[in-house]
Design an enzyme around this catalytic site. Structure first.
Site, PDB file in Angstrom:
ATOM      1  N   GLY A  76     -16.219  -5.468 -85.727  1.00 47.46           N
ATOM      2  CA  GLY A  76     -17.479  -5.606 -85.916  1.00 47.46           C
ATOM      3  C   GLY A  76     -18.604  -6.337 -85.028  1.00 47.46           C
TER       4      GLY A  76
ATOM      5  CD  GLU B  99      -8.908  -4.746 -89.396  1.00 45.28           C
ATOM      6  OE1 GLU B  99      -9.765  -4.420 -89.866  1.00 45.28           O
ATOM      7  OE2 GLU B  99      -7.928  -4.852 -90.169  1.00 45.28           O
TER       8      GLU B  99
ATOM      9  N   GLY C  59     -13.547  -1.953 -82.826  1.00 45.79           N
ATOM     10  CA  GLY C  59     -13.645  -0.434 -82.417  1.00 45.79           C
ATOM     11  C   GLY C  59     -14.705  -0.045 -81.404  1.00 45.79           C
ATOM     12  NE  ARG C  60     -20.919   1.625 -83.248  1.00 49.20           N
ATOM     13  CZ  ARG C  60     -20.652   1.213 -84.681  1.00 49.20           C
ATOM     14  NH1 ARG C  60     -20.381  -0.100 -84.934  1.00 49.20           N
ATOM     15  NH2 ARG C  60     -20.492   2.191 -85.362  1.00 49.20           N
TER      16      ARG C  60
ATOM     17  NE  ARG D 207     -22.086   6.340 -88.006  1.00 50.91           N
ATOM     18  CZ  ARG D 207     -21.020   5.529 -87.885  1.00 50.91           C
ATOM     19  NH1 ARG D 207     -21.038   4.785 -86.836  1.00 50.91           N
ATOM     20  NH2 ARG D 207     -20.165   5.444 -88.889  1.00 50.91           N
TER      21      ARG D 207
ATOM     22  CB  CYS E 226     -29.885  26.634 -86.776  1.00 54.47           C
ATOM     23  SG  CYS E 226     -31.101  27.758 -87.050  1.00 54.47           S
TER      24      CYS E 226
ATOM     25  CE1 TYR F  64     -16.823   4.950 -86.131  1.00 52.16           C
ATOM     26  CE2 TYR F  64     -17.512   3.305 -84.628  1.00 52.16           C
ATOM     27  CZ  TYR F  64     -16.901   3.315 -85.669  1.00 52.16           C
ATOM     28  OH  TYR F  64     -16.135   2.721 -86.385  1.00 52.16           O
TER      29      TYR F  64
END
Length: 444
Positions: free
Chosen positions: A243, A281, A283-284, A320, A356, A385
């Site tokens: 995180g 853990e 990630g980003r 996102r 579209c 991501y």
């Protein structure tokens, strides 16, 4: 002479054009800076390294579900945190041993749990129902898996609600502050001497370090109480999740892993005294700044007096950003057709994608050198991501992803990480082989 990440990216953008990775017929690609991944993984290991403490770093596979990336990280000493059968398969295909894989998920099936136990993979149970399933599976067949419980410390949320997993009503884990929860947790460990780990994860983007540290402190204090009640060190592993948020406003890396580890040492000193194995853990924060999306401007137009650059990078990659632009803004670099920074005075314009629907914009009213047909745009900080959560709107194919290494002389070597999705592959996953399946239904 060594190149910093900004210089490496600039060389790679030009080389991608020169080496025909990006062409009019192949108008969007992803690029990964392999040197940046090495540097970030080393920064993580160094930040948490403590004499006498075993620290296992796992990578949150959802952030970059690409087997070559997982293989690279494995070689750099990282394991894998998985949250689905697909992610577990990717980790195993990358050669991760069972003792470096952790299974998290709020919706694990019996089959998933059975496989994890058979392989010896660590499991963090999300809720009482899952713990009962583990009881039955362990009774049916012994396992070497390290097993534990995920708790929600309910310390609050950050600026992005969807990324905050320690709110009062979060769907994850056992809510620690609910009435009777701590008593139930104590009994759960007392009744199961084989439970030897405790897991928490406060959230990711938008969650400040103070809040993350508060969540870890709550889990640590709970482990201390459980162990005191047991009269032994029953909980031996504290999984503190990940995180660390990412700065999407510039090339500066802030906060750093060192900032995170320093705060945890101050707020939870017992975490580093050697009595617990620590699991992370992240990630980003490991991959975001290593990645760039490079796309061609197909058309340039105006509407209501505002210029609009129509590109091939939109919601299918930057999902996102398109649907929650205030929470997930991206920097956009304007480039000429050769991949070099475009000159000219900034002009307020929109940068649109190919999907579209009207909202498919990766940048709204953004001051940039005026983009024209044939120019390029680079979406920065997209290594996490953006490459592994493709949104198949309009059946747009997944683009190719290339890793790169840039030398001080400006030369760049590329390696294919994932090939572009072919039309045949797109047809196969859209049921082309079953094209007659519905023709016989509904007839009287």
């Amino acid at each position: 002479m060594t190149l910093d990440a900004t210089a490496r990216r600039g060389h790679a953008l030009r080389a991608a054009v020169e080496q025909d990775l990006l062409t009019p017929d192949n108008p969007v690609i992803g690029l990964l800076d392999v040197t940046a991944i090495h540097e970030t993984a080393a920064a993580l290991r160094t930040a948490f390294a403590t004499p006498g403490v075993t620290v296992t770093h796992t990578f949150a596979v959802k952030a970059a579900a690409l087997v070559p990336v997982l293989r690279l990280l494995a070689g750099l000493g990282l394991g894998a945190e998985v949250a689905s059968p697909g992610e577990l398969s990717l980790a195993r295909a990358a050669g991760l041993p069972a003792d470096r894989i952790v299974l998290d998920s709020p919706a694990k099936t019996v089959a998933e749990l059975r496989e994890a136990l058979a392989l010896g993979i660590a499991v963090n149970a999300d809720n009482p129902g899952e713990l009962r399933r583990l009881d039955a599976l362990r009774a049916a067949s012994p396992s070497t898996s390290s097993l534990g419980l995920r708790v929600n410390p309910q310390v609050g949320g950050g600026s992005i609600g969807a990324m905050s997993t320690a709110t009062a009503t979060s769907k994850f884990g056992v809510a620690l502050r609910d009435d009777g929860a701590e008593e139930w947790i104590a009994a759960a460990y007392a009744d199961r001497p084989w439970l030897d780990r405790l897991h928490t994860h406060t959230g990711s983007q938008g969650v400040p370090l103070d809040l993350m540290a508060a969540g870890v402190r709550a889990a640590y204090d709970l482990a201390e109480r459980v162990n005191a009640a047991a009269g032994r060190r029953q909980i031996t592993t504290l999984d503190i999740g990940g995180g660390l948020p990412v700065n999407f406003a510039s090339d500066e890396v802030t906060p750093t892993f060192d900032d995170c580890a320093r705060l945890l040492r101050a707020r939870v000193p017992g975490l580093f005294d050697g009595r617990y194995t620590v699991v992370t853990e992240f990630g980003r924060s490991l991959l975001a700044k290593a990645g760039t999306v490079l796309a061609r401007v197909e058309y340039a137009k105006t509407a209501g007096g505002r210029p609009i650059a129509i590109t091939h990078a939109g919601a299918q990659l930057a999902t996102r950003t398109v649907f929650a632009p205030d929470a997930w803004p991206l920097r956009v670099a304007a480039l000429d057709a050769t991949g070099r920074p475009k000159g000219g005075d900034p002009v307020v314009q929109d940068v649109a994608g190919p999907c579209c629907f009207a909202g498919d914009l990766v940048a709204r009213a953004r001051p940039l050198p005026l983009l024209a047909e044939g120019d390029l745009v680079a979406l920065l900080d997209t290594g996490a991501y953006y490459f592994s959560t493709h949104f198949a709107y309009n059946s747009l194919p997944r683009p190719a992803i290339h890793g790169y290494a840039a030398s001080p002389d400006g030369s760049v070597r590329f390696a294919l990480v994932r090939a572009a999705q072919t039309v045949e592959e797109l047809l196969a996953e859209s049921g082309a082989e079953e094209s007659e399946a519905l023709m016989g239904l509904g007839r009287s």
